[in-house]
Design an enzyme around this catalytic site. Structure first.
Site, PDB file in Angstrom:
ATOM      1  N   GLU A 134      -2.374   7.562  -5.070  1.00  0.00           N
ATOM      2  CA  GLU A 134      -2.743   6.883  -6.320  1.00  0.00           C
ATOM      3  C   GLU A 134      -4.204   7.071  -6.702  1.00  0.00           C
ATOM      4  O   GLU A 134      -4.559   6.915  -7.883  1.00  0.00           O
ATOM      5  CB  GLU A 134      -2.411   5.391  -6.245  1.00  0.00           C
ATOM      6  CG  GLU A 134      -3.314   4.589  -5.307  1.00  0.00           C
ATOM      7  CD  GLU A 134      -2.986   3.102  -5.334  1.00  0.00           C
ATOM      8  OE1 GLU A 134      -1.813   2.756  -5.191  1.00  0.00           O
ATOM      9  OE2 GLU A 134      -3.929   2.298  -5.496  1.00  0.00           O
TER      10      GLU A 134
ATOM     11  N   ARG B  44       0.855  -1.184   0.000  1.00  0.00           N
ATOM     12  CA  ARG B  44       0.000   0.000   0.000  1.00  0.00           C
ATOM     13  C   ARG B  44       0.894   1.237   0.000  1.00  0.00           C
ATOM     14  O   ARG B  44       1.910   1.282   0.696  1.00  0.00           O
ATOM     15  CB  ARG B  44      -0.914   0.041   1.238  1.00  0.00           C
ATOM     16  CG  ARG B  44      -2.128  -0.859   1.159  1.00  0.00           C
ATOM     17  CD  ARG B  44      -3.125  -0.423   0.078  1.00  0.00           C
ATOM     18  NE  ARG B  44      -4.289  -1.299  -0.015  1.00  0.00           N
ATOM     19  CZ  ARG B  44      -4.371  -2.370  -0.799  1.00  0.00           C
ATOM     20  NH1 ARG B  44      -3.371  -2.709  -1.582  1.00  0.00           N
ATOM     21  NH2 ARG B  44      -5.473  -3.099  -0.816  1.00  0.00           N
TER      22      ARG B  44
ATOM     23  N   HIS C 102      -0.841  -0.195  -9.758  1.00  0.00           N
ATOM     24  CA  HIS C 102      -1.613  -1.116  -8.914  1.00  0.00           C
ATOM     25  C   HIS C 102      -2.129  -2.310  -9.735  1.00  0.00           C
ATOM     26  O   HIS C 102      -3.328  -2.592  -9.768  1.00  0.00           O
ATOM     27  CB  HIS C 102      -2.781  -0.392  -8.229  1.00  0.00           C
ATOM     28  CG  HIS C 102      -3.176  -1.020  -6.924  1.00  0.00           C
ATOM     29  ND1 HIS C 102      -3.422  -0.308  -5.781  1.00  0.00           N
ATOM     30  CD2 HIS C 102      -3.351  -2.327  -6.573  1.00  0.00           C
ATOM     31  CE1 HIS C 102      -3.755  -1.137  -4.795  1.00  0.00           C
ATOM     32  NE2 HIS C 102      -3.716  -2.375  -5.262  1.00  0.00           N
TER      33      HIS C 102
HETATM   34  P1  NAI Z   1      -1.701 -11.077   5.282  1.00  0.00           P
HETATM   35  O1  NAI Z   1      -2.687 -10.538   6.278  1.00  0.00           O
HETATM   36  O2  NAI Z   1      -1.746 -12.529   4.928  1.00  0.00           O
HETATM   37  O3  NAI Z   1      -0.202 -10.762   5.798  1.00  0.00           O
HETATM   38  C1  NAI Z   1       0.190  -9.532   6.332  1.00  0.00           C
HETATM   39  C2  NAI Z   1       1.352  -9.795   7.274  1.00  0.00           C
HETATM   40  O4  NAI Z   1       1.844  -8.521   7.735  1.00  0.00           O
HETATM   41  C3  NAI Z   1       0.967 -10.607   8.518  1.00  0.00           C
HETATM   42  O5  NAI Z   1       1.859 -11.682   8.693  1.00  0.00           O
HETATM   43  C4  NAI Z   1       1.071  -9.596   9.655  1.00  0.00           C
HETATM   44  O6  NAI Z   1       1.461 -10.180  10.905  1.00  0.00           O
HETATM   45  C5  NAI Z   1       2.152  -8.672   9.107  1.00  0.00           C
HETATM   46  N1  NAI Z   1       2.201  -7.388   9.779  1.00  0.00           N
HETATM   47  C6  NAI Z   1       1.194  -6.680  10.369  1.00  0.00           C
HETATM   48  N2  NAI Z   1       1.674  -5.549  10.916  1.00  0.00           N
HETATM   49  C7  NAI Z   1       3.004  -5.540  10.665  1.00  0.00           C
HETATM   50  C8  NAI Z   1       4.056  -4.638  10.987  1.00  0.00           C
HETATM   51  N3  NAI Z   1       3.816  -3.528  11.702  1.00  0.00           N
HETATM   52  N4  NAI Z   1       5.305  -4.939  10.583  1.00  0.00           N
HETATM   53  C9  NAI Z   1       5.551  -6.076   9.899  1.00  0.00           C
HETATM   54  N5  NAI Z   1       4.600  -6.967   9.567  1.00  0.00           N
HETATM   55  C10 NAI Z   1       3.350  -6.702   9.948  1.00  0.00           C
HETATM   56  O7  NAI Z   1      -1.846 -10.164   4.004  1.00  0.00           O
HETATM   57  P2  NAI Z   1      -1.447 -10.524   2.490  1.00  0.00           P
HETATM   58  O8  NAI Z   1      -2.576 -11.207   1.823  1.00  0.00           O
HETATM   59  O9  NAI Z   1      -0.106 -11.144   2.468  1.00  0.00           O
HETATM   60  O10 NAI Z   1      -1.368  -9.053   1.865  1.00  0.00           O
HETATM   61  C11 NAI Z   1      -0.393  -8.117   2.286  1.00  0.00           C
HETATM   62  C12 NAI Z   1      -0.755  -6.756   1.727  1.00  0.00           C
HETATM   63  O11 NAI Z   1      -0.605  -6.760   0.317  1.00  0.00           O
HETATM   64  C13 NAI Z   1      -2.232  -6.357   1.927  1.00  0.00           C
HETATM   65  O12 NAI Z   1      -2.426  -5.734   3.186  1.00  0.00           O
HETATM   66  C14 NAI Z   1      -2.491  -5.399   0.812  1.00  0.00           C
HETATM   67  O13 NAI Z   1      -2.291  -4.080   1.290  1.00  0.00           O
HETATM   68  C15 NAI Z   1      -1.413  -5.734  -0.215  1.00  0.00           C
HETATM   69  N6  NAI Z   1      -1.992  -6.190  -1.483  1.00  0.00           N
HETATM   70  C16 NAI Z   1      -1.631  -5.536  -2.638  1.00  0.00           C
HETATM   71  C17 NAI Z   1      -2.147  -5.918  -3.855  1.00  0.00           C
HETATM   72  C18 NAI Z   1      -1.746  -5.251  -5.143  1.00  0.00           C
HETATM   73  O14 NAI Z   1      -2.404  -5.478  -6.177  1.00  0.00           O
HETATM   74  N7  NAI Z   1      -0.710  -4.451  -5.176  1.00  0.00           N
HETATM   75  C19 NAI Z   1      -3.140  -7.013  -3.941  1.00  0.00           C
HETATM   76  C20 NAI Z   1      -3.389  -7.687  -2.685  1.00  0.00           C
HETATM   77  C21 NAI Z   1      -2.843  -7.261  -1.499  1.00  0.00           C
END
Ligand code: NAI
Length: 331
Positions: A263, A234, A295
């Site tokens: 964005e 993000r 994105h």
């Molecule tokens: P997820 O919920 O499976 O994993 C997120 C991880 O970040 C978790 O392990 C959590 O413990 C960790 N986390 C939380 N706070 C943290 C911090 N302060 N420092 C370090 N780690 C921390 O989420 P997922 O599915 O892996 O997605 C991650 C991100 O990717 C989403 O939040 C979304 O913003 C982004 N995303 C981007 C897309 C794109 O098209 N560019 C599409 C889908 C997701």
């Protein structure tokens, strides 16, 4: 349910309509983003279906509730654009797509690394102009390099596994380290050590109050000089102005962004005939060592299919039970 489908793109009709033929919802595709000015378009609908650049702040959610909207169905994993407290207060339920294809995003992050490293974006243009000189195209072996992963959830894990396959040392920081990631051969370290040791840092954590500007002047100074930064998560995780300064001094060696903090005014639209008004973004575009995509990390056919199926399942489940396994409970 009657669904007002905001920020609809043509490519979504072809994915949602066939599956919806079995679900029977009434989908009204609407081009505009949802915001305070467009919220009235939701009149007569029970549900709004929204994407990442729709605005769902307290004002918008209150308007939706007054119009009788009972459900916000996010066609995304990230829900940082939705005021969950306001949704709870106004008794509007929120559902999302917790996982569709972690491979889509992880593979896009890897594509950005390979492009920035081997400069294929520059080579493509050069060769088409008959310029076969190699000056300026020097890369490095990924094998043996240290790659830092911030956030080892669904996407971070897939990304880590791919980088291990390249023969990289994978270091990670997560507020909740995962045993299976450690067993894969990933080493968890404090954030400052991940930044200090990594040749490449890739962000895969959500945007929260605690992670806003995770990459700022202070953390950029802690990075290995000349390192590469990749953000497919993000835009708000990165202080863009600080990153520009670090690129100018060379402290940051290269930057790959699929997301940008401002964005909403740019991405997903064809603005090629207009004058770019965002001077910070315009400055980013001047660097040869910066790669920006709009994105699109999620944009694979498998991911789109997953988004459509889960979104429509969420709406059906909510319609029949008043709840959903993918409901966000709020604060
Ligand atoms: P997820 O919920 O499976 O994993 C997120 C991880 O970040 C978790 O392990 C959590 O413990 C960790 N986390 C939380 N706070 C943290 C911090 N302060 N420092 C370090 N780690 C921390 O989420 P997922 O599915 O892996 O997605 C991650 C991100 O990717 C989403 O939040 C979304 O913003 C982004 N995303 C981007 C897309 C794109 O098209 N560019 C599409 C889908 C997701």
């Amino acid at each position: 349910m009657k669904v007002a489908f905001f920020s609809a793109k043509d490519f979504e009709h072809g994915v949602f309509d066939p599956y919806n033929a079995r679900k029977g919802h009434v989908l009204r595709y609407l081009d505009p983003h949802l915001n305070a000015d467009t919220a009235s378009l939701a009149a007569g609908h029970d549900c709004v279906c929204v994407f990442v650049n729709d605005v769902l702040n307290a004002e918008v959610i209150e308007k939706l509730a007054v119009l009788g909207v009972k459900l916000i169905a996010a066609r995304s994993a990230g829900i940082n654009h939705i005021d969950l407290e306001a949704a709870k207060k106004n008794q509007v339920a929120v559902v999302r797509v917790p996982a569709y294809s972690p491979f889509a995003v992880a593979e896009h992050a890897v594509a950005m690394i390979l492009t920035l490293n081997r400069k294929t974006h520059r080579a493509y243009n050069r060769v088409r102009e008959g310029n076969f000189a190699l000056d300026g195209l020097l890369g490095f072996d990924l094998h043996g390099k240290s790659v830092g992963v911030v956030g080892t959830g669904k996407i971070g894990q897939v990304f880590a596994r791919i980088m291990l396959g390249f023969g990289c040392e994978v270091l990670a920081y997560d507020v909740a380290p995962n045993v299976s990631v450690r067993e894969m051969g990933v080493q968890y370290l404090p954030m400052a050590d991940v930044l200090r040791k990594s040749d490449i840092v890739s962000l895969h954590c959500p945007l929260l109050a605690a992670t806003r500007y995770l990459i700022c002047e202070e953390t950029l100074d802690k990075m290995k000089p000349g390192a590469m930064l990749i953000n497919t998560s993000r835009g708000g995780l990165v202080d863009t102005k600080a990153v520009i300064e670090a690129l100018k001094t060379g402290q940051l060696g290269s930057l790959g962004l699929d997301v940008y903090e401002e964005e909403a005014e740019l991405f997903f639209e064809d603005l090629s005939g207009q004058v770019l008004q965002d001077d910070v973004f315009a400055r980013l575009l001047t660097f040869p060592n910066v790669l920006i995509t709009g994105h699109q990390a999620f944009f694979t056919s498998e991911a789109l299919q997953g988004i459509a199926m889960t979104t429509l399942d969420n709406i059906s489940e909510f319609e029949s039970t008043g709840d959903s396994k993918n409901r966000i409970r709020g604060k």
